[in-house]
Design an enzyme around this catalytic site. Structure first.
Site, short mmCIF file in Angstrom:
data_model
loop_
_atom_site.label_atom_id
_atom_site.label_comp_id
_atom_site.label_asym_id
_atom_site.label_seq_id
_atom_site.Cartn_x
_atom_site.Cartn_y
_atom_site.Cartn_z
N SER A 26 5.72 -9.53 0.54
CA SER A 26 5.80 -8.27 1.27
C SER A 26 7.15 -7.61 1.00
O SER A 26 8.20 -8.15 1.38
CB SER A 26 5.65 -8.50 2.77
OG SER A 26 6.01 -7.30 3.44
N HIS A 51 2.41 -6.88 -1.41
CA HIS A 51 1.94 -6.36 -0.12
C HIS A 51 2.91 -5.25 0.33
O HIS A 51 4.12 -5.46 0.37
CB HIS A 51 1.92 -7.50 0.89
CG HIS A 51 1.38 -7.15 2.23
ND1 HIS A 51 0.03 -7.06 2.50
CD2 HIS A 51 2.01 -6.87 3.41
CE1 HIS A 51 -0.15 -6.75 3.78
NE2 HIS A 51 1.04 -6.62 4.35
N ASP A 53 3.88 -2.60 3.24
CA ASP A 53 3.71 -2.29 4.66
C ASP A 53 4.12 -0.85 4.95
O ASP A 53 5.29 -0.51 4.90
CB ASP A 53 4.56 -3.25 5.50
CG ASP A 53 3.99 -4.65 5.50
OD1 ASP A 53 2.82 -4.80 5.91
OD2 ASP A 53 4.70 -5.58 5.08
N MET A 55 4.42 2.05 7.63
CA MET A 55 4.52 2.23 9.09
C MET A 55 4.98 3.65 9.39
O MET A 55 5.87 4.17 8.70
CB MET A 55 5.52 1.24 9.68
CG MET A 55 5.24 -0.20 9.32
SD MET A 55 6.36 -1.32 10.18
CE MET A 55 6.03 -2.87 9.32
N HIS A 84 -0.90 -1.94 3.36
CA HIS A 84 -1.29 -2.25 4.75
C HIS A 84 -0.82 -1.07 5.60
O HIS A 84 0.39 -0.91 5.84
CB HIS A 84 -0.60 -3.57 5.14
CG HIS A 84 -0.77 -3.96 6.57
ND1 HIS A 84 -0.04 -4.96 7.16
CD2 HIS A 84 -1.62 -3.50 7.53
CE1 HIS A 84 -0.41 -5.09 8.42
NE2 HIS A 84 -1.35 -4.21 8.68
N MET A 86 -0.13 0.77 8.74
CA MET A 86 0.06 0.69 10.20
C MET A 86 0.40 2.11 10.65
O MET A 86 1.55 2.43 10.97
CB MET A 86 1.17 -0.31 10.51
CG MET A 86 0.72 -1.75 10.30
SD MET A 86 2.07 -2.92 10.08
CE MET A 86 2.30 -2.78 8.32
N MET A 156 -3.69 -10.71 11.50
CA MET A 156 -2.25 -10.64 11.74
C MET A 156 -1.83 -11.78 12.65
O MET A 156 -2.44 -12.01 13.69
CB MET A 156 -1.88 -9.29 12.35
CG MET A 156 -2.13 -8.18 11.34
SD MET A 156 -0.88 -6.89 11.38
CE MET A 156 0.63 -7.77 11.06
N ASP A 194 -1.09 -12.45 7.68
CA ASP A 194 0.16 -11.70 7.58
C ASP A 194 1.02 -11.91 8.82
O ASP A 194 0.61 -11.56 9.93
CB ASP A 194 -0.23 -10.21 7.45
CG ASP A 194 0.95 -9.29 7.21
OD1 ASP A 194 2.08 -9.79 7.04
OD2 ASP A 194 0.72 -8.06 7.19
C1 DX5 Z 1 4.54 -6.87 9.82
C2 DX5 Z 1 4.05 -6.73 8.41
C3 DX5 Z 1 4.21 -7.91 7.55
C4 DX5 Z 1 5.63 -8.37 7.33
C5 DX5 Z 1 5.60 -9.87 7.33
O1 DX5 Z 1 4.08 -5.83 10.59
O2 DX5 Z 1 2.67 -6.37 8.39
O3 DX5 Z 1 3.56 -7.73 6.29
O4 DX5 Z 1 6.21 -7.95 6.11
O5 DX5 Z 1 6.89 -10.31 7.30
P1 DX5 Z 1 7.28 -11.85 7.49
O6 DX5 Z 1 6.65 -12.60 6.39
O7 DX5 Z 1 8.78 -11.81 7.43
O8 DX5 Z 1 6.76 -12.27 8.86
ZN ZN Z 2 1.63 -6.33 6.41
#
Ligand code: DX5
Ligand code: ZN
Length: 248
Positions: A26, A51, A53, A55, A84, A86, A156, A194
């Site tokens: 990620s 991956h 993320d 947001m 992903h 969010m 998650m 995740d």
């Molecule tokens: C959190 C993200 C994850 C995040 C995971 O909302 O969706 O993908 O990067 O990070 P780690 O592996 O540090 O928990």
């Molecule tokens: Zn994620």
């Protein structure tokens, strides 16, 4: 400069990687000033996917990046790009992320009212469509009602919003529930996990049926991300296929 894939090429890559136990680095935890180097390190270590993320500061209390950054990442790598989202109203963002070069786009169902249209759009854009389930939502009930629409299920194991959190208690059972659904569902979705994935939790998630395992802090906050990736990948028995380099 690399380009987005054709639909046929995406299908070929999907067919190759969907059933494998793969660590998905990620980039949330990477050094954004040196993103190209971080990506190259993951390629050399044998990563098959990244991956991403996304947001929006609204669906989750944090802001990361949007399609422009995904397009820049696409320009650097041929790895599968696993976005992903969010964000509130993810249906409005399928097209921009597909155009930016995302191969899979995972949404949170509570962020939208229009799942049937999102499924149609994903088919039209030839992208893989995922469903993320937060820790405060029931896995079996959610999948029984809408899981059949998706090619990928993302369980998650932390509340979405930040990297570096701990794998939540009860995650093993939730992954098992999702694995049972994925094994029986006609689409045979990929099961991705995740949040809080590191040594120990990675084998728990894999043993309970997950095949794509997202890891942020455990890789990029390690002094040696190359070695950290290889060691997580080895823990789930997968084969690192990258060109490799001497691990210093
Ligand atoms: C959190 C993200 C994850 C995040 C995971 O909302 O969706 O993908 O990067 O990070 P780690 O592996 O540090 O928990
Ligand atoms: Zn994620």
């Amino acid at each position: 400069m690399k380009a987005s894939r054709s639909a046929a090429e995406r299908q070929r890559v999907w067919a190759r990687i969907r059933g494998e136990a793969l660590i998905a680095p990620s980039l949330l935890s990477a050094d954004f000033v040196h993103l190209a180097d971080e990506i190259k390190t993951m390629e050399e270590a044998g990563a098959q996917l990244l991956h991403l993320d996304v947001m929006d500061g609204h669906f989750v209390p944090n802001i990361t990046f949007g399609p422009a950054v995904v397009a820049s990442i696409r320009g650097q790598t041929d790895l599968w790009l696993d976005a992903h989202l969010m964000v509130t109203d993810p249906g409005a963002f399928l097209l921009p992320f597909a155009e930016a070069g995302a191969d899979s786009v995972t949404i949170h169902a509570e962020a939208t009212a229009d799942l049937a249209r999102i499924r149609q759009d994903a088919d039209r854009l030839s992208i893989v469509l995922g469903l993320a389930i937060r820790p405060d939502r029931p896995v079996a009930g959610t999948l029984a009602s809408i899981g059949g629409l998706f090619d990928l299920i993302l369980v998650m194991t932390v509340m979405p919003g930040y990297g570096g959190q701990s794998y939540m208690e009860g995650s093993s059972e939730r992954i098992r529930e999702a694995a049972a659904f994925c094994a029986a569902s006609p689409r045979r979705p990929v099961l991705e996990v995740d949040g809080g994935i590191r040594s120990g939790t990675v084998s728990d998630a894999a043993a309970n049926g997950a095949n794509w395992l997202v890891a942020g802090n455990a890789i990029f906050r390690d002094p040696n991300p190359f070695r950290a990736f290889r060691s997580l990948q080895a823990e789930v028995g997968g084969v690192a296929r990258g060109p490799g380099r001497p691990a210093s």
